[in-house]
Design a protein around this motif. Structure first.
Motif, PDB file in Angstrom:
ATOM      1  N   UNK A  51      11.418   7.241 -30.191  1.00 34.62           N
ATOM      2  CA  UNK A  51      10.686   6.097 -30.736  1.00 34.62           C
ATOM      3  C   UNK A  51       9.958   5.368 -29.602  1.00 34.62           C
ATOM      4  N   UNK A  52       9.110   4.442 -29.978  1.00 39.40           N
ATOM      5  CA  UNK A  52       8.401   3.638 -28.986  1.00 39.40           C
ATOM      6  C   UNK A  52       9.396   2.813 -28.167  1.00 39.40           C
ATOM      7  N   UNK A  53       9.116   2.677 -26.875  1.00 41.25           N
ATOM      8  CA  UNK A  53       9.901   1.806 -25.995  1.00 41.25           C
ATOM      9  C   UNK A  53       8.905   0.993 -25.186  1.00 41.25           C
ATOM     10  N   UNK A  54       8.658  -0.226 -25.628  1.00 43.47           N
ATOM     11  CA  UNK A  54       7.557  -1.010 -25.082  1.00 43.47           C
ATOM     12  C   UNK A  54       7.920  -1.664 -23.757  1.00 43.47           C
ATOM     13  N   UNK A  55       6.913  -1.975 -22.941  1.00 44.85           N
ATOM     14  CA  UNK A  55       7.173  -2.728 -21.715  1.00 44.85           C
ATOM     15  C   UNK A  55       7.870  -4.060 -21.984  1.00 44.85           C
ATOM     16  N   UNK A  56       7.467  -4.765 -23.038  1.00 42.53           N
ATOM     17  CA  UNK A  56       8.103  -6.048 -23.340  1.00 42.53           C
ATOM     18  C   UNK A  56       9.588  -5.875 -23.655  1.00 42.53           C
ATOM     19  N   UNK A  57       9.929  -4.810 -24.390  1.00 42.92           N
ATOM     20  CA  UNK A  57      11.333  -4.571 -24.711  1.00 42.92           C
ATOM     21  C   UNK A  57      12.127  -4.255 -23.457  1.00 42.92           C
ATOM     22  N   UNK A  58      11.526  -3.525 -22.528  1.00 43.34           N
ATOM     23  CA  UNK A  58      12.230  -3.217 -21.283  1.00 43.34           C
ATOM     24  C   UNK A  58      12.458  -4.483 -20.455  1.00 43.34           C
ATOM     25  N   UNK A  59      11.433  -5.296 -20.329  1.00 44.16           N
ATOM     26  CA  UNK A  59      11.585  -6.530 -19.555  1.00 44.16           C
ATOM     27  C   UNK A  59      12.605  -7.460 -20.204  1.00 44.16           C
ATOM     28  N   UNK A  60      12.642  -7.476 -21.537  1.00 47.90           N
ATOM     29  CA  UNK A  60      13.652  -8.280 -22.229  1.00 47.90           C
ATOM     30  C   UNK A  60      15.056  -7.767 -21.922  1.00 47.90           C
ATOM     31  N   UNK A  61      15.212  -6.441 -21.820  1.00 53.71           N
ATOM     32  CA  UNK A  61      16.507  -5.885 -21.449  1.00 53.71           C
ATOM     33  C   UNK A  61      16.894  -6.310 -20.046  1.00 53.71           C
ATOM     34  N   UNK A  62      15.963  -6.249 -19.100  1.00 53.54           N
ATOM     35  CA  UNK A  62      16.265  -6.695 -17.743  1.00 53.54           C
ATOM     36  C   UNK A  62      16.716  -8.156 -17.745  1.00 53.54           C
ATOM     37  N   UNK A  87      -0.059   1.128 -16.369  1.00 51.16           N
ATOM     38  CA  UNK A  87      -0.490  -0.152 -16.948  1.00 51.16           C
ATOM     39  C   UNK A  87       0.628  -1.187 -16.842  1.00 51.16           C
ATOM     40  N   UNK A  88       1.846  -0.760 -17.071  1.00 49.19           N
ATOM     41  CA  UNK A  88       2.992  -1.669 -17.006  1.00 49.19           C
ATOM     42  C   UNK A  88       3.241  -2.123 -15.576  1.00 49.19           C
ATOM     43  N   UNK A  89       3.156  -1.197 -14.622  1.00 55.18           N
ATOM     44  CA  UNK A  89       3.330  -1.562 -13.214  1.00 55.18           C
ATOM     45  C   UNK A  89       2.276  -2.581 -12.783  1.00 55.18           C
ATOM     46  N   UNK A  90       1.048  -2.349 -13.185  1.00 61.28           N
ATOM     47  CA  UNK A  90      -0.033  -3.256 -12.765  1.00 61.28           C
ATOM     48  C   UNK A  90       0.145  -4.658 -13.364  1.00 61.28           C
ATOM     49  N   UNK A  91       0.752  -4.719 -14.533  1.00 59.00           N
ATOM     50  CA  UNK A  91       0.972  -6.018 -15.173  1.00 59.00           C
ATOM     51  C   UNK A  91       2.131  -6.781 -14.539  1.00 59.00           C
ATOM     52  N   UNK A  93       3.492  -6.490 -10.914  1.00 56.63           N
ATOM     53  CA  UNK A  93       3.545  -5.866  -9.585  1.00 56.63           C
ATOM     54  C   UNK A  93       4.713  -6.307  -8.723  1.00 56.63           C
ATOM     55  N   UNK A  94       5.235  -7.484  -8.929  1.00 54.25           N
ATOM     56  CA  UNK A  94       6.353  -7.956  -8.112  1.00 54.25           C
ATOM     57  C   UNK A  94       7.696  -7.466  -8.650  1.00 54.25           C
ATOM     58  N   UNK A  95       7.741  -7.207  -9.934  1.00 60.35           N
ATOM     59  CA  UNK A  95       9.021  -6.895 -10.562  1.00 60.35           C
ATOM     60  C   UNK A  95       9.315  -5.398 -10.687  1.00 60.35           C
ATOM     61  N   UNK A  96       8.262  -4.564 -10.766  1.00 56.77           N
ATOM     62  CA  UNK A  96       8.448  -3.157 -11.119  1.00 56.77           C
ATOM     63  C   UNK A  96       7.869  -2.216 -10.069  1.00 56.77           C
ATOM     64  N   UNK A  97       8.479  -1.034  -9.975  1.00 56.69           N
ATOM     65  CA  UNK A  97       7.943   0.097  -9.235  1.00 56.69           C
ATOM     66  C   UNK A  97       7.958   1.309 -10.164  1.00 56.69           C
ATOM     67  N   UNK A  98       7.309   2.408  -9.732  1.00 53.23           N
ATOM     68  CA  UNK A  98       7.226   3.571 -10.606  1.00 53.23           C
ATOM     69  C   UNK A  98       7.404   4.886  -9.876  1.00 53.23           C
ATOM     70  N   UNK A  99       7.871   5.877 -10.629  1.00 53.21           N
ATOM     71  CA  UNK A  99       7.962   7.259 -10.179  1.00 53.21           C
ATOM     72  C   UNK A  99       7.108   8.084 -11.138  1.00 53.21           C
ATOM     73  N   UNK A 100       6.088   8.744 -10.621  1.00 54.04           N
ATOM     74  CA  UNK A 100       5.106   9.437 -11.454  1.00 54.04           C
ATOM     75  C   UNK A 100       5.416  10.927 -11.551  1.00 54.04           C
ATOM     76  N   UNK A 101       4.787  11.574 -12.517  1.00 53.28           N
ATOM     77  CA  UNK A 101       4.787  13.029 -12.647  1.00 53.28           C
ATOM     78  C   UNK A 101       3.324  13.460 -12.610  1.00 53.28           C
ATOM     79  N   UNK A 102       2.964  14.267 -11.626  1.00 59.60           N
ATOM     80  CA  UNK A 102       1.554  14.649 -11.455  1.00 59.60           C
ATOM     81  C   UNK A 102       1.438  16.147 -11.210  1.00 59.60           C
ATOM     82  N   UNK A 103       0.309  16.733 -11.587  1.00 54.89           N
ATOM     83  CA  UNK A 103       0.037  18.114 -11.196  1.00 54.89           C
ATOM     84  C   UNK A 103      -0.405  18.153  -9.738  1.00 54.89           C
TER      85      UNK A 103
END
Length: 292
Positions: A51-62, A87-91, A93-103
């Motif tokens: 199911x959808x897992x929105x950025x707002x729901x994640x931040x609410x969990x934190x 998009x979530x990281x850019x919104x 920047x102080x609170x989140x970091x990311x691990x990407x999957x790229x070719x």
């Protein structure tokens, strides 16, 4: 072709732990945000449909659990389409970091944009459809060295013995997800788990996470305690904790993140050691606060 099963969402009312107070600066090092098609397509090779897992729901969990920071891991169902995570990281920047999957072969400008957004590493996923596998690990190691990133692996520790040499020669730090995604029924003396412990002792990082994926006994996952303690003893300065929210590809009893934090009190009983796992260690690995 195997059936692609729908999986449930996370517990709707997350709460903090009851056995300790989450320290300021604590980092949840493993979570996913998930969009829905058509805006955010799912890959056809996926192993499950979430199911959808929105950025707002994640931040609410934190917020509900007392966590200061979070690390978003590109989820396998979105393949190499990192848009929602970025998009979530850019919104935030102080609170989140990311691990990407790229070719491999991504243009330098796209890699630079990922880094600018807050991406600090790449993930190789050997277990779930839609991920990028182990075959080109040396090329990904070289790419991460160029970018100043680390590598993260979702891998079953039982497969580690023949791969350990390649991992040990990587030119960048690397982190193993979910304590090696290793079934507790195999025991702490299993050659795969012993290999994982050796890699951690010799320099690898490991996520103390995924208890509900490794357990045979089920909640409250007491059978995972010897494994977590063995890994922590091997390198208390390179263990981090992750919620694994929203617990994708899981069809058993749905846990609350607060329960998983309470389990950390069993895995790492000493308060100072737990502070390192929650704050200091991830601060260094992901570049938060005074550790950036």
């Amino acid at each position: 072709m195997p059936e692609i099963r729908d999986c449930p969402g996370p517990a709707p009312h997350p709460h903090g732990p009851t056995r300790f107070t989450v320290p300021a600066g604590a980092v949840d090092t493993h979570a996913h945000v998930i969009g829905l098609p058509p805006a955010y397509p799912f890959v056809a090779t996926r192993s499950y449909t979430p199911p959808e897992a929105t950025p707002d729901a994640y931040l609410a969990m934190l917020d509900a659990t007392g966590m200061t920071h979070g690390v978003l891991i590109q989820v396998s169902v979105h393949g190499t389409d990192n848009r929602l995570m970025v998009e979530t990281l850019r919104a935030h920047p102080r609170r989140l970091r990311g691990i990407a999957v790229v070719p491999l072969g991504l243009p330098e400008a796209e890699l630079a944009a990922l880094k600018d957004a807050g991406v600090v590493g790449l993930r190789l996923n050997v277990l779930y459809g839609g991920g990028v596998g182990f075959e080109a690990v040396e090329a990904y190691g070289a790419l991460c060295r160029e970018m100043g990133w680390h590598l993260q692996f979702l891998i079953d520790a039982r497969t580690l013995p023949p791969l350990a040499g390649r991992l040990a020669r990587l030119p960048v730090p690397f982190c193993i997800d979910h304590m090696g995604h290793f079934p507790t029924s195999c025991g702490v003396e299993d050659p795969g788990f012993r290999t994982l412990v050796s890699l951690v002792r010799d320099g690898a990082w490991v996520k103390l996470s995924g208890a509900y994926r490794n357990t045979i006994a089920g909640p409250p996952y007491a059978d995972t305690v010897p494994f977590a303690r063995a890994l922590h003893a091997a390198a208390p300065e390179r263990c981090v904790w992750g919620s694994d929210w929203p617990h994708v590809s899981h069809w058993g009893p749905m846990m609350n993140v607060g329960d998983l934090l309470d389990l950390l009190a069993e895995w790492v009983p000493d308060e100072a050691d737990r502070h390192r796992v929650l704050v200091e260690n991830p601060g260094r690995l992901y570049g938060f606060g005074e550790f950036a």
